[in-house]
Motif scaffolding. Sequence first.
Motif, PDB file in Angstrom:
ATOM      1  N   PRO A  13     -27.611  -1.903 -26.021  1.00 55.42           N
ATOM      2  CA  PRO A  13     -27.929  -0.601 -25.437  1.00 55.42           C
ATOM      3  C   PRO A  13     -27.861   0.560 -26.431  1.00 55.42           C
ATOM      4  O   PRO A  13     -28.603   1.524 -26.304  1.00 55.42           O
ATOM      5  N   GLU A  14     -26.982   0.445 -27.445  1.00 56.11           N
ATOM      6  CA  GLU A  14     -26.885   1.521 -28.438  1.00 56.11           C
ATOM      7  C   GLU A  14     -28.183   1.667 -29.231  1.00 56.11           C
ATOM      8  O   GLU A  14     -28.421   2.690 -29.860  1.00 56.11           O
ATOM      9  N   SER A  15     -29.030   0.651 -29.188  1.00 55.35           N
ATOM     10  CA  SER A  15     -30.338   0.690 -29.856  1.00 55.35           C
ATOM     11  C   SER A  15     -31.420   1.257 -28.943  1.00 55.35           C
ATOM     12  O   SER A  15     -32.588   1.287 -29.319  1.00 55.35           O
ATOM     13  N   GLU A  37     -25.848 -14.179 -11.985  1.00 53.11           N
ATOM     14  CA  GLU A  37     -27.091 -13.656 -11.412  1.00 53.11           C
ATOM     15  C   GLU A  37     -28.138 -13.346 -12.487  1.00 53.11           C
ATOM     16  O   GLU A  37     -29.331 -13.472 -12.238  1.00 53.11           O
ATOM     17  N   HIS A  38     -27.713 -12.943 -13.670  1.00 54.33           N
ATOM     18  CA  HIS A  38     -28.694 -12.577 -14.701  1.00 54.33           C
ATOM     19  C   HIS A  38     -29.309 -13.815 -15.369  1.00 54.33           C
ATOM     20  O   HIS A  38     -28.717 -14.881 -15.381  1.00 54.33           O
ATOM     21  N   VAL A  39     -30.509 -13.624 -15.896  1.00 53.29           N
ATOM     22  CA  VAL A  39     -31.226 -14.715 -16.557  1.00 53.29           C
ATOM     23  C   VAL A  39     -30.923 -14.706 -18.050  1.00 53.29           C
ATOM     24  O   VAL A  39     -30.468 -13.702 -18.608  1.00 53.29           O
ATOM     25  N   HIS A  40     -31.180 -15.849 -18.680  1.00 57.17           N
ATOM     26  CA  HIS A  40     -31.112 -15.971 -20.136  1.00 57.17           C
ATOM     27  C   HIS A  40     -32.485 -16.393 -20.637  1.00 57.17           C
ATOM     28  O   HIS A  40     -33.138 -17.246 -20.028  1.00 57.17           O
ATOM     29  N   VAL A  54     -30.475 -11.126 -22.909  1.00 57.31           N
ATOM     30  CA  VAL A  54     -29.981 -10.878 -21.554  1.00 57.31           C
ATOM     31  C   VAL A  54     -30.062  -9.385 -21.263  1.00 57.31           C
ATOM     32  O   VAL A  54     -30.104  -8.561 -22.171  1.00 57.31           O
ATOM     33  N   ALA A  55     -30.055  -9.045 -19.987  1.00 57.91           N
ATOM     34  CA  ALA A  55     -30.014  -7.638 -19.578  1.00 57.91           C
ATOM     35  C   ALA A  55     -28.691  -7.026 -20.017  1.00 57.91           C
ATOM     36  O   ALA A  55     -27.652  -7.690 -20.005  1.00 57.91           O
ATOM     37  N   ALA A  56     -28.717  -5.771 -20.417  1.00 55.89           N
ATOM     38  CA  ALA A  56     -27.485  -5.092 -20.827  1.00 55.89           C
ATOM     39  C   ALA A  56     -26.546  -4.919 -19.635  1.00 55.89           C
ATOM     40  O   ALA A  56     -25.332  -5.066 -19.762  1.00 55.89           O
ATOM     41  N   ASP A  57     -27.101  -4.603 -18.484  1.00 53.77           N
ATOM     42  CA  ASP A  57     -26.316  -4.440 -17.262  1.00 53.77           C
ATOM     43  C   ASP A  57     -26.375  -5.765 -16.509  1.00 53.77           C
ATOM     44  O   ASP A  57     -27.402  -6.097 -15.918  1.00 53.77           O
ATOM     45  N   ARG A  58     -25.293  -6.529 -16.577  1.00 57.08           N
ATOM     46  CA  ARG A  58     -25.308  -7.870 -15.991  1.00 57.08           C
ATOM     47  C   ARG A  58     -23.976  -8.180 -15.328  1.00 57.08           C
ATOM     48  O   ARG A  58     -22.964  -7.557 -15.609  1.00 57.08           O
ATOM     49  N   ASP A  59     -24.000  -9.188 -14.479  1.00 60.45           N
ATOM     50  CA  ASP A  59     -22.804  -9.612 -13.762  1.00 60.45           C
ATOM     51  C   ASP A  59     -21.950 -10.536 -14.633  1.00 60.45           C
ATOM     52  O   ASP A  59     -22.392 -11.021 -15.671  1.00 60.45           O
TER      53      ASP A  59
END
Length: 157
Positions: free
Chosen positions: A49-51, A74-77, A127-132
């Motif tokens: 996210p800092e990028s 829940e998040h995908v890879h 992966v998504a930055a905001d993930r479970d």
Amino acid sequence: MTEVQTLPATLRRFQAHSEGFRWESVVLKHYKPEGTHFRDITRQVLFGPESGLPAELRYFEVAPGGYSTFERHEHVHAVLILQGHGRAIVGEQVFEIAPFDLVYVPPQTWHQFQAAKDAPLGFLCLVAADRDRPTRPSAEEASQIRQHPIIGPHVRL
């Protein structure tokens, strides 16, 4: 005239070490703080996210015979194998993996990456930055997984 604002280019050079793949200015971290449900694995966050990205691009390196946690979330890879070979357990399937193979892990799907005994396994993981947070199998689920005819003999819990 409207001025276009651009971010400065950033280059992190790849550095091959005898201990594994590394990039300049990227911190080598333990895979997870502690536990017995994984073995001999490190991670490096290459971009996050800092990028300005809504995702993290991470590099994992699993030492020969090592493995990641058997987990789901829940998040995908989205995974790209860069070096070595081994296995990817995804859902109820076991895949032999090698460089440049792509592995997709859907939401809420059990998965684990394992290095072969003769070489490290290195892979990029997006992966998504905001993930479970991941979950591991309960005692009852672990018992069922161990008895599964396809993945049971391969899973490391």
